[in-house]
Scaffold this active site. Sequence first.
Site, PDB file in Angstrom:
ATOM      1  N   SER A 171       0.796  -1.220   0.000  1.00 19.74           N
ATOM      2  CA  SER A 171       0.000   0.000   0.000  1.00 19.74           C
ATOM      3  C   SER A 171       0.831   1.274   0.000  1.00 19.74           C
ATOM      4  O   SER A 171       0.339   2.317  -0.424  1.00 19.74           O
ATOM      5  CB  SER A 171      -0.941  -0.011   1.193  1.00 19.74           C
ATOM      6  OG  SER A 171      -0.210  -0.125   2.389  1.00 19.74           O
ATOM      7  N   HIS A 215      -6.162  -3.523  -1.059  1.00 18.69           N
ATOM      8  CA  HIS A 215      -5.993  -2.459  -2.055  1.00 18.69           C
ATOM      9  C   HIS A 215      -6.242  -2.970  -3.463  1.00 18.69           C
ATOM     10  O   HIS A 215      -5.632  -2.475  -4.416  1.00 18.69           O
ATOM     11  CB  HIS A 215      -4.599  -1.838  -1.957  1.00 18.69           C
ATOM     12  CG  HIS A 215      -4.460  -0.879  -0.822  1.00 18.69           C
ATOM     13  ND1 HIS A 215      -4.957   0.404  -0.866  1.00 18.69           N
ATOM     14  CD2 HIS A 215      -3.921  -1.039   0.401  1.00 18.69           C
ATOM     15  CE1 HIS A 215      -4.701   1.015   0.282  1.00 18.69           C
ATOM     16  NE2 HIS A 215      -4.075   0.158   1.075  1.00 18.69           N
ATOM     17  N   LYS A 224     -12.487   0.144   1.790  1.00 18.78           N
ATOM     18  CA  LYS A 224     -11.756   0.863   0.739  1.00 18.78           C
ATOM     19  C   LYS A 224     -12.639   0.944  -0.506  1.00 18.78           C
ATOM     20  O   LYS A 224     -13.644   1.663  -0.484  1.00 18.78           O
ATOM     21  CB  LYS A 224     -10.395   0.197   0.516  1.00 18.78           C
ATOM     22  CG  LYS A 224      -9.485   0.425   1.737  1.00 18.78           C
ATOM     23  CD  LYS A 224      -8.089  -0.129   1.594  1.00 18.78           C
ATOM     24  CE  LYS A 224      -7.244   0.304   2.788  1.00 18.78           C
ATOM     25  NZ  LYS A 224      -6.598  -0.794   3.488  1.00 18.78           N
TER      26      LYS A 224
HETATM   27  C1  LIG Z   1      -6.322  -1.109   4.880  1.00 18.30           C
HETATM   28  C2  LIG Z   1      -5.661  -2.416   5.018  1.00 18.30           C
HETATM   29  C3  LIG Z   1      -6.007  -3.295   6.041  1.00 18.30           C
HETATM   30  C4  LIG Z   1      -6.976  -2.920   7.123  1.00 18.30           C
HETATM   31  O1  LIG Z   1      -8.266  -2.812   6.620  1.00 18.30           O
HETATM   32  P1  LIG Z   1      -9.422  -2.292   7.606  1.00 18.30           P
HETATM   33  O2  LIG Z   1     -10.653  -2.955   7.091  1.00 18.30           O
HETATM   34  O3  LIG Z   1      -9.439  -0.823   7.504  1.00 18.30           O
HETATM   35  O4  LIG Z   1      -9.070  -2.757   8.981  1.00 18.30           O
HETATM   36  C5  LIG Z   1      -5.422  -4.545   6.070  1.00 18.30           C
HETATM   37  N1  LIG Z   1      -4.510  -4.912   5.126  1.00 18.30           N
HETATM   38  C6  LIG Z   1      -4.137  -4.079   4.137  1.00 18.30           C
HETATM   39  C7  LIG Z   1      -3.140  -4.527   3.122  1.00 18.30           C
HETATM   40  C8  LIG Z   1      -4.691  -2.806   4.060  1.00 18.30           C
HETATM   41  O5  LIG Z   1      -4.299  -1.973   3.100  1.00 18.30           O
END
Ligand SMILES: *Cc1c(COP(=O)(O)O)cnc(C)c1O
Length: 396
Positions: A183, A211, A240
């Site tokens: 990310s 992502h 996301k």
């Molecule tokens: C954003 C993200 C998470 C966490 O996701 P949430 O649902 O906000 O807890 C976990 N792993 C990766 C790779 C992320 O980018």
Amino acid sequence: MHDFLDEIRSRLDAIRAEGLWKTEAVIASPQGPRVLVEGREVLNLCANNYLGLADHPALRQAAAQAMEERGLGLASVRFICGTQDLHKALEARVAQYLGLDDAILFAAAFDANGALFEPLLTDQDAVVSDALNHASIIDGIRLSKARRLRFATGDMDDLERQLRAAREGGARNILIATDGVFSMDGFFADLATIRDLADRYGALLMVDDCHATGFVGEKGRGTPSRAGVRADIVTGTFGKALGGALGGFVAGPQPVIDLLRQRGRPYLFSNALPPAIVGAALAALDLVEGFEGDERRAQLDTNTRRWRRGLQSMGFELLPGEHPIVPVMLHDARLAQEMARRLLDHGVLATGFFYPVVPQGKARIRTQMNAALTLPDLDQALQAFRQAGRETGVVI
Ligand SMILES: *Cc1c(COP(=O)(O)O)cnc(C)c1O
């Protein structure tokens, strides 16, 4: 107690003195391509709102209807009295979308990754993990008793060395864990090679596709689809591209999901997802699998290419790639903060990233494209980058 608080204060002072203090822009509007910050409307280039669904009418409507019909929340964990028909529908929907046996919901992907490893792996097993994996994978692995091996990020020779070490060490089961997309950089994991190595060493492959789910690969099915391979276990988020609200999941083989339902601690000891969130997630999946999903993915792709080209032609240093994460490298934390401040003055919200979320000396502004940005929006944002870049001496 007094000494302890003083000690904390001096640690906070040190963080400030190093230029590593993070502040939060306060938004007084829904999340979207334009948001209200400090009383002004600014372009937003740093949300994970890849498909622009965070304020989509169909999702708002689905959330409102689910809340109307099923209430605010369950006041219970799932196994006591917290499972509604909507939860079952969403779990089945996620599994079907990703082509896996079943899925299980969590309050967040952070919890999904926190739940996965500890029940699945024993001290007879090994987990082989990319060094740049998300913090929640690292924490989840720490909770398990399995032998832990790390490979240098994206280094497939090192992955093979670690797999060999796991086998030679007598591991019964081996799980490879990787982000589908890293990310901070927007780099894709080399899933074709990783799948091949997993098969050669008899390992399972777990991919965190936070992502990617919704916008990468065919119909947005994620990085395994993009690479043309199968992942055994996929973790993902509804926070996301799939609406941006909240909630995560693990999808995978039936016995894995069954075991997590029996033994996953963040599942057993935490509240069920509220109906509004679940209803919106169901609507998000309908949308991304349909025609509108295709259109939004195409627009996202167009925006990403145009944005990259524009920044490059102005002389900004970017990391290479195709993902809508487009990092503008500034290296120095203070410079990243100064650049972000000036961008905001010029009407663009784009946060500086620096240690500890990226290594020392690799500070950057991580820009992210989304499908709701129009071409005039991008031109306006490019002008703001040019101005802020000139003022800080980053470009000429
Ligand atoms: C954003 C993200 C998470 C966490 O996701 P949430 O649902 O906000 O807890 C976990 N792993 C990766 C790779 C992320 O980018």
